[in-house]
Every structure is written in C-alpha cells, then in structure tokens.
Design a protein around this motif. Structure first.
Motif, PDB file in Angstrom:
ATOM      1  N   ARG A 496       0.823  -1.213   0.000  1.00 54.91           N
ATOM      2  CA  ARG A 496       0.000   0.000   0.000  1.00 54.91           C
ATOM      3  C   ARG A 496       0.855   1.260   0.000  1.00 54.91           C
ATOM      4  NH1 ARG A 496      -3.607  -3.206   3.210  1.00 54.91           N
ATOM      5  NH2 ARG A 496      -2.476  -2.684   5.135  1.00 54.91           N
ATOM      6  N   ASN A 497       2.060   1.139   0.554  1.00 50.47           N
ATOM      7  CA  ASN A 497       2.972   2.289   0.601  1.00 50.47           C
ATOM      8  C   ASN A 497       3.892   2.371  -0.608  1.00 50.47           C
ATOM      9  OD1 ASN A 497       1.969   3.152   3.101  1.00 50.47           O
ATOM     10  ND2 ASN A 497       3.352   1.781   4.218  1.00 50.47           N
ATOM     11  N   GLY A 498       3.599   1.544  -1.638  1.00 49.52           N
ATOM     12  CA  GLY A 498       4.339   1.660  -2.887  1.00 49.52           C
ATOM     13  C   GLY A 498       5.401   0.609  -3.134  1.00 49.52           C
ATOM     14  N   LEU A 499       5.517  -0.390  -2.268  1.00 52.85           N
ATOM     15  CA  LEU A 499       6.510  -1.437  -2.482  1.00 52.85           C
ATOM     16  C   LEU A 499       6.139  -2.291  -3.698  1.00 52.85           C
ATOM     17  CD1 LEU A 499       8.995  -3.058  -1.358  1.00 52.85           C
ATOM     18  CD2 LEU A 499       7.324  -4.487  -0.156  1.00 52.85           C
ATOM     19  N   ALA A 500       7.129  -2.601  -4.519  1.00 56.91           N
ATOM     20  CA  ALA A 500       6.961  -3.552  -5.627  1.00 56.91           C
ATOM     21  C   ALA A 500       7.503  -4.894  -5.159  1.00 56.91           C
ATOM     22  CB  ALA A 500       7.721  -3.077  -6.860  1.00 56.91           C
ATOM     23  N   VAL A 501       6.735  -5.967  -5.365  1.00 56.62           N
ATOM     24  CA  VAL A 501       7.103  -7.274  -4.831  1.00 56.62           C
ATOM     25  C   VAL A 501       7.152  -8.303  -5.951  1.00 56.62           C
ATOM     26  CG1 VAL A 501       6.527  -9.108  -3.193  1.00 56.62           C
ATOM     27  CG2 VAL A 501       5.987  -6.726  -2.636  1.00 56.62           C
ATOM     28  N   LEU A 502       8.272  -9.020  -6.037  1.00 54.89           N
ATOM     29  CA  LEU A 502       8.354 -10.219  -6.862  1.00 54.89           C
ATOM     30  C   LEU A 502       8.201 -11.396  -5.904  1.00 54.89           C
ATOM     31  CD1 LEU A 502       8.882 -11.606  -9.601  1.00 54.89           C
ATOM     32  CD2 LEU A 502      11.311 -11.645  -9.002  1.00 54.89           C
ATOM     33  N   LEU A 503       7.060 -12.056  -5.966  1.00 55.78           N
ATOM     34  CA  LEU A 503       6.712 -13.111  -5.014  1.00 55.78           C
ATOM     35  C   LEU A 503       6.822 -14.467  -5.687  1.00 55.78           C
ATOM     36  CD1 LEU A 503       5.514 -14.118  -2.303  1.00 55.78           C
ATOM     37  CD2 LEU A 503       3.243 -13.736  -3.293  1.00 55.78           C
ATOM     38  N   ILE A 504       7.752 -15.281  -5.221  1.00 49.05           N
ATOM     39  CA  ILE A 504       7.903 -16.650  -5.716  1.00 49.05           C
ATOM     40  C   ILE A 504       7.478 -17.581  -4.599  1.00 49.05           C
ATOM     41  CG2 ILE A 504       9.552 -18.381  -6.516  1.00 49.05           C
ATOM     42  CD1 ILE A 504      11.199 -16.030  -7.646  1.00 49.05           C
ATOM     43  N   SER A 505       6.504 -18.453  -4.879  1.00 48.60           N
ATOM     44  CA  SER A 505       5.970 -19.289  -3.806  1.00 48.60           C
ATOM     45  C   SER A 505       5.447 -20.599  -4.368  1.00 48.60           C
ATOM     46  CB  SER A 505       4.835 -18.550  -3.085  1.00 48.60           C
ATOM     47  OG  SER A 505       4.277 -19.353  -2.067  1.00 48.60           O
ATOM     48  N   ALA A 506       5.577 -21.652  -3.536  1.00 48.33           N
ATOM     49  CA  ALA A 506       4.970 -22.938  -3.873  1.00 48.33           C
ATOM     50  C   ALA A 506       3.572 -23.051  -3.299  1.00 48.33           C
ATOM     51  CB  ALA A 506       5.845 -24.078  -3.340  1.00 48.33           C
ATOM     52  N   ASP A 507       3.169 -22.063  -2.489  1.00 50.24           N
ATOM     53  CA  ASP A 507       1.825 -22.035  -1.906  1.00 50.24           C
ATOM     54  C   ASP A 507       0.923 -21.294  -2.888  1.00 50.24           C
ATOM     55  OD1 ASP A 507      -0.497 -21.500  -0.481  1.00 50.24           O
ATOM     56  OD2 ASP A 507       0.553 -21.278   1.434  1.00 50.24           O
ATOM     57  N   LEU A 508       0.144 -22.046  -3.634  1.00 54.14           N
ATOM     58  CA  LEU A 508      -0.649 -21.435  -4.697  1.00 54.14           C
ATOM     59  C   LEU A 508      -1.768 -20.561  -4.137  1.00 54.14           C
ATOM     60  CD1 LEU A 508      -0.811 -24.357  -7.291  1.00 54.14           C
ATOM     61  CD2 LEU A 508       0.909 -22.563  -6.973  1.00 54.14           C
ATOM     62  N   GLU A 510      -1.464 -18.746  -1.509  1.00 55.77           N
ATOM     63  CA  GLU A 510      -0.750 -17.515  -1.172  1.00 55.77           C
ATOM     64  C   GLU A 510      -0.559 -16.660  -2.419  1.00 55.77           C
ATOM     65  OE1 GLU A 510       2.791 -16.978   1.737  1.00 55.77           O
ATOM     66  OE2 GLU A 510       3.677 -17.616  -0.175  1.00 55.77           O
ATOM     67  N   LEU A 511      -0.132 -17.276  -3.513  1.00 57.94           N
ATOM     68  CA  LEU A 511       0.066 -16.538  -4.756  1.00 57.94           C
ATOM     69  C   LEU A 511      -1.241 -15.911  -5.233  1.00 57.94           C
ATOM     70  CD1 LEU A 511       2.443 -18.863  -6.813  1.00 57.94           C
ATOM     71  CD2 LEU A 511       2.960 -16.562  -6.010  1.00 57.94           C
ATOM     72  N   ILE A 512      -2.302 -16.703  -5.212  1.00 55.57           N
ATOM     73  CA  ILE A 512      -3.592 -16.201  -5.693  1.00 55.57           C
ATOM     74  C   ILE A 512      -4.102 -15.089  -4.793  1.00 55.57           C
ATOM     75  CG2 ILE A 512      -6.017 -16.842  -6.020  1.00 55.57           C
ATOM     76  CD1 ILE A 512      -4.998 -19.623  -6.915  1.00 55.57           C
ATOM     77  N   GLY A 513      -3.900 -15.230  -3.493  1.00 47.71           N
ATOM     78  CA  GLY A 513      -4.426 -14.248  -2.555  1.00 47.71           C
ATOM     79  C   GLY A 513      -3.661 -12.940  -2.528  1.00 47.71           C
ATOM     80  N   LEU A 514      -2.347 -12.978  -2.701  1.00 51.65           N
ATOM     81  CA  LEU A 514      -1.525 -11.773  -2.552  1.00 51.65           C
ATOM     82  C   LEU A 514      -1.221 -11.064  -3.861  1.00 51.65           C
ATOM     83  CD1 LEU A 514       1.226 -12.727   0.097  1.00 51.65           C
ATOM     84  CD2 LEU A 514      -0.798 -11.314   0.427  1.00 51.65           C
ATOM     85  N   SER A 515      -1.214 -11.798  -4.975  1.00 52.00           N
ATOM     86  CA  SER A 515      -0.680 -11.245  -6.228  1.00 52.00           C
ATOM     87  C   SER A 515      -1.708 -10.403  -6.973  1.00 52.00           C
ATOM     88  CB  SER A 515      -0.199 -12.385  -7.137  1.00 52.00           C
ATOM     89  OG  SER A 515       0.796 -13.152  -6.510  1.00 52.00           O
ATOM     90  N   ASP A 516      -1.194  -9.418  -7.702  1.00 50.95           N
ATOM     91  CA  ASP A 516      -2.012  -8.665  -8.658  1.00 50.95           C
ATOM     92  C   ASP A 516      -1.984  -9.342 -10.024  1.00 50.95           C
ATOM     93  OD1 ASP A 516      -2.704  -6.136  -7.063  1.00 50.95           O
ATOM     94  OD2 ASP A 516      -0.537  -6.277  -6.817  1.00 50.95           O
TER      95      ASP A 516
END
Length: 555
Positions: A496-508, A510-516
């Motif tokens: 929300r404060n502008g961080l850009a995140v490259l999220l690599i995860s085996a928890d699908l 988690e990926l679906i919930g957090l990713s844009d």
C-alpha cells in the motif's frame, strides 16, 4: 535474441483471543481437551479409539538454556494410522520429533514403541526400532542415482548390486512410488525426490515414518500423489506421523490430530469433525488467516523491468530464456513453478549473484545488470531468500548480528566505516517485538530458533530498510498460520505504501491471494499473465507441470 546468448476448545491457558465454544461443538470437535484440568501425562491412550498403539509418548520434557522447548508432552499414535502433529512455530514439534528420532534426548518422560519402552540415543537407535524420518529439506546427492542414494549408509542390508536393486524396485512397485533405480536424482522433480526420501526409510525397514512438512514444496497434483502413497503405506500397516502447517491437508489425510501449543500438548481432534478454522483457533487462539487482498494499489510507476533475460550454461539447455517482466510500485507479481524450473536462478540474477548471458535488468532509472549484490542491496532491493539457512542467516551467530546481514553499510548497523553494535542490538529488539520473533534473548544463536521464528527475523530485517523492491522467495515456507498472517500483513502494508514485490511461492493459495498478476515459469520460460481473480490452484498446477499450454488456455 541471438540463440547463442540463450544457450470449541480452549487453549491450554486461558486467552482473551479464544472465543467461547458451545458444548455440542466441543463434543463434536475434540477427542481430548487437555485444558480441563488433567495434565497431559494423565490422559489415557484409550482416548484415541481403535487400533493398537504404535508410539506412546508420555511426559516428554526438554529444556534448553533460557527456554523450555517441550513440557509434559503426551501423544498416542495408533498403528496403521496417519497421525498429524500441528502447532505454531516454536511450539516444540521439531524438538519432539528430534527426540523421537534420537537426534536429541529428553530430560524427562518416556517413549514406547509397540509397547516397549525405549532409550533412543541416536538416529541409529531409532532406525533399529523401526522409526524413519523424512526431513523437510531433502538430504540427497544430486549426482547419485536413486539406487545410490537409497543404499548410501545402508550397504550392509542388501549390498550395492542386484539384491539392492531388486529390493528397491519391489518397494517402489508395492507402494506405488514409480521410481527407477538408475535415474539420476538431479533429473527428478520435487515430488519424485520426496518419494526417494520415503523409499530410503522404507529400505531401512521403517514401520513408523515421520514426515516433516512433506507438502511444503509440492504442487496440488503432487500433493494428491503423495496422499495416495501414504494411503498405500497405511494399508500395509505402516504408521505415519505427519507434521504440517497446511490445515486443510491435515484434515484430508490424517486419522488423528494432536495439537501442541507453547511446548505443551493442547489436545487431540477428529479431522472428520473439526474445521480448519476451528483447528487454527486451537493452535494459535485466532481464526485461520487468508492471504486475500481486496484492494488494488498498482501504480503506473515502473520499479523493476527485465527485458529478454537469458542465462545459459556450457553444454546444457538454457536455464532462463527470454524472460520479460515488469513490476510497478504497489504491485505484487507472483511467480508459480515447480522447483528446478529456473525461479531460483532468476532470483540470483536479479540479486547480482549470477551474471546473465543476455538481456537487461532496470531498477527505477538505472541499468543494474552488471551491478554486484552489495550495490543492489544498498540501492533498496530487499531479499527474502528461498533457503534461509544458506542465504539468510549465519546460524552460529546471535540474532543481533544476523540483523546486520546484507545491510552492514546501512544505518543502524554502521556509521561510516564503523559498525554500530549498540544501535543494531536496539533495532534487533524492536524487530523481535514488532514481528513476534519468539526468543529468550537477542543474544541467542540463530540456530536455536524454530524455522518460523528465523523466517520472521529475516522478514523484519528486510522490511526495516524500506525497500523499493522486495524479492521474496517462499516468504512463508515452514511457518505457522499465525506467522503467515503476520508476514502477509507486512507485505500488504508495504504494498500500500508503494513497495513492488516479486513473489515466488509454492503455496498457490498464497500466490492467488496476494498477487495482482501471476505468471508460471516452466523450463526457464515465463507464461502469459494469469488473473488471480479467476485462476484456480488446479489451473496453475497444470501449467506448472506442463499439462496445459498457453494455446490450450486461449482456445
């Protein structure tokens, strides 16, 4: 690109966060509620109905300097069952399993296997008693075959030739493992590697198998295959102790569940009658968290851009081929993939740990392709490594020194050329409090913390420097539901404060919930975009294993 360049229950102690439970709900969910007054050691094994007892743990207590890891633990495991052990990070699960496997010795209490009380002074004693353990981090030699890995250290059983091969093939066929003795381990996927580990303990005659976080790195299809394998083991009379933080999977596969909290047995539950949300409350005194992100914070500002990135090694196929991706301020870009398909190498190239053989990397307005790791870190790129032991911590160093890693040249760790230990210690105390790192002191060695608490220390360290980009590889691997929720909240707040995140995860989930946006990496190439609002874990799992193609999805 030039081809050559790409070659109702209550916590054990009353808590204001545990909601009241009605009597009918309590009866339907809990087999044994140990908060009712009787100490764990007083709970009779008959409270777990049916079957003969394979393992009986009574009154196990283990103390370390400044902390009691286990206190009066009581567990009864039925023969021929799958018994799940769940609890928070730092609850004492790993310590208990190390005691059961002979790696550590209890200060108090007894362990009985098949009715016989045993003293386990080493893993060799445990193996002789028919106990085997498959660790979360596989212990395999990649340049060895399946056969060589299995017989290593057990050559006296069946030799190293024809008899060993015959026994390995027999076990693989009997339990549906689908392994071939002459396959090189380095060529196997994660699911097959795990089956090699299971085969190793079966080969040594294990009748009781401990699985530590066995689904942490598996895609949904591989999880289903594992559960099929476990059903085969159970049908043959073997006993499985299953440690996991994934409560839906625990309820699906387990016959019985024991919950440990703060080092003490809380109670046992029937997986057929308890929900994941209720089980989470039993573990941590709060509802099961979800990674769901409702609002979009994506801006037009490009923070990290990668163009036609390639990484090739001499004599082998390219590890990365024509990787293109763009991450904006306030955006989480998720990367899904079975381990070994190039995601680890992608992270290493971005962080300056490897030199790409083609393509460019731009961070804000700078070309950082040729920058070294230190310069990249100082510029504001945070990094949560995939393997916290190899790349995130010095296990033999105290927590306050680990707080400085990767940021030695930045405040509060240094002032010009001099390290500032006092300021680093003070900030470590702040991180421990803000990120709920459970430790008796900032002076204890990092190795004394549970895996989840080690992870929270790393997350706190990286977020404390206000990064512009966070490269997060499996940020919640091996952490409990409470710690997961905390890490997700920190990522969402920074996003929300502008961080850009490259999220690599085996928890699908988690990926679906957090990713844009989500993309899949397969054999070093990235797929097109997946929309987290519409994609399912099964869809991603199919793409990760190559079961679908972009053309099939478009048709």
């Amino acid at each position: 690109m030039n081809e050559a360049r790409c070659v109702g229950y209550r916590a054990h102690r009353a808590s204001p966060f545990v909601r009241p439970v009605t009597a009918p709900e309590q009866e339907s969910c809990i087999i044994a509620d140990l908060s009712k007054g009787a100490p764990p050691s007083a709970v009779p094994s008959q409270e777990i109905p049916g079957g003969q007892v394979a393992v009986a743990v009574r009154g196990i207590t283990k103390r370390f300097p400044g902390v009691v890891a286990n206190k009066d633990i009581d567990i009864t495991v039925r023969r021929g069952s799958i018994h799940a052990l769940v609890g928070e990070n730092g609850a004492g699960k790993s310590t208990l399993m190390k005691i059961l496997y002979g790696v550590q010795k209890a200060d108090e209490g007894t362990i009985a296997v098949d009715g016989q009380e045993l003293t386990l002074n080493s893993p060799a004693d445990a193996i002789a008693a028919g106990i085997g353990m498959v660790f979360q981090h596989f212990k395999l030699a990649d340049n060895f075959t399946v056969l060589e890995n299995v017989v290593l250290g057990a050559e006296k059983l069946h030799g190293i030739g024809g008899k060993a091969r015959e026994r390995i093939q027999e076990l693989s066929t009997t339990y549906g493992l689908g392994l071939r003795p002459d396959d090189l381990v380095e060529k196997l996927g994660v699911g097959d590697r795990q089956r090699v580990e299971i085969l190793k303990v079966l080969y040594r005659g294990a009748k009781i198998i401990i699985l530590d976080e066995p689904t942490a790195v598996l895609v949904p299809q591989e999880v289903d295959e594992l559960f099929t394998n476990l059903a085969g083991l159970k049908a043959d009379g073997l006993t499985v102790i299953f440690i996991s933080h994934k409560l839906d999977e625990v309820r699906k596969v387990a016959d019985d569940i024991t919950v440990i909290r703060r080092g003490t047995t809380v109670g046992t539950a029937d997986p057929k009658k308890i929900t994941s949300r209720q089980l989470a409350e039993m573990m941590v005194g709060s509802q099961l968290p979800t990674p769901e992100t409702t609002e979009s914070t994506v801006t037009d500002k490009v923070v990290l851009q990668i163009d036609r990135l390639c990484l090739a090694e001499v004599g082998v196929a390219p590890v990365l081929s024509d990787i293109d991706l763009t991450i904006h301020a306030g955006e989480v870009l998720g990367i899904a993939g079975v381990e070994g398909n190039g995601q680890a190498e992608l992270v290493e190239v971005i962080m300056g740990m490897r030199e790409p053989t083609g393509g460019r990397i731009h961070y804000l307005d700078e070309d950082i392709t040729d920058w070294d790791t230190r310069k990249i870190r100082e510029a504001g790129v945070g990094y949560i490594p995939e393997d916290r032991h190899r790349h995130g911590l010095v296990l033999s160093a105290p927590l306050w020194e680990n707080r400085m890693l990767g940021h030695q040249t930045q405040a509060p760790n240094s002032n010009g050329p001099l390290l500032t230990a006092g300021a680093a210690r003070a900030d470590t105390t702040r991180i421990v409090e803000a990120y709920d790192v459970r430790t008796p002191s900032i002076d204890v060695m990092a190795t004394s913390l549970s895996g989840g608490n080690q992870q929270k220390l790393i997350v706190g360290r990286e977020m404390s420097h206000d990064p512009k980009v966070l490269v997060a590889a499996h940020p919640t691997r091996g952490v409990d539901v409470g710690a997961q929720a905390a890490i997700w909240d920190h990522i969402r707040e920074a996003r929300r404060n502008g961080l850009a995140v490259l999220l690599i995860s085996a928890d699908l989930d988690e990926l679906i919930g957090l990713s844009d946006t989500i993309r899949v990496i397969l054999r070093g190439r990235l797929s097109g975009d997946f929309d987290p609002a519409t994609v399912s874990a099964e869809d991603l799992g199919a793409a990760m294993t190559g079961a679908t193609t972009d053309e099939e999805r478009a048709s």
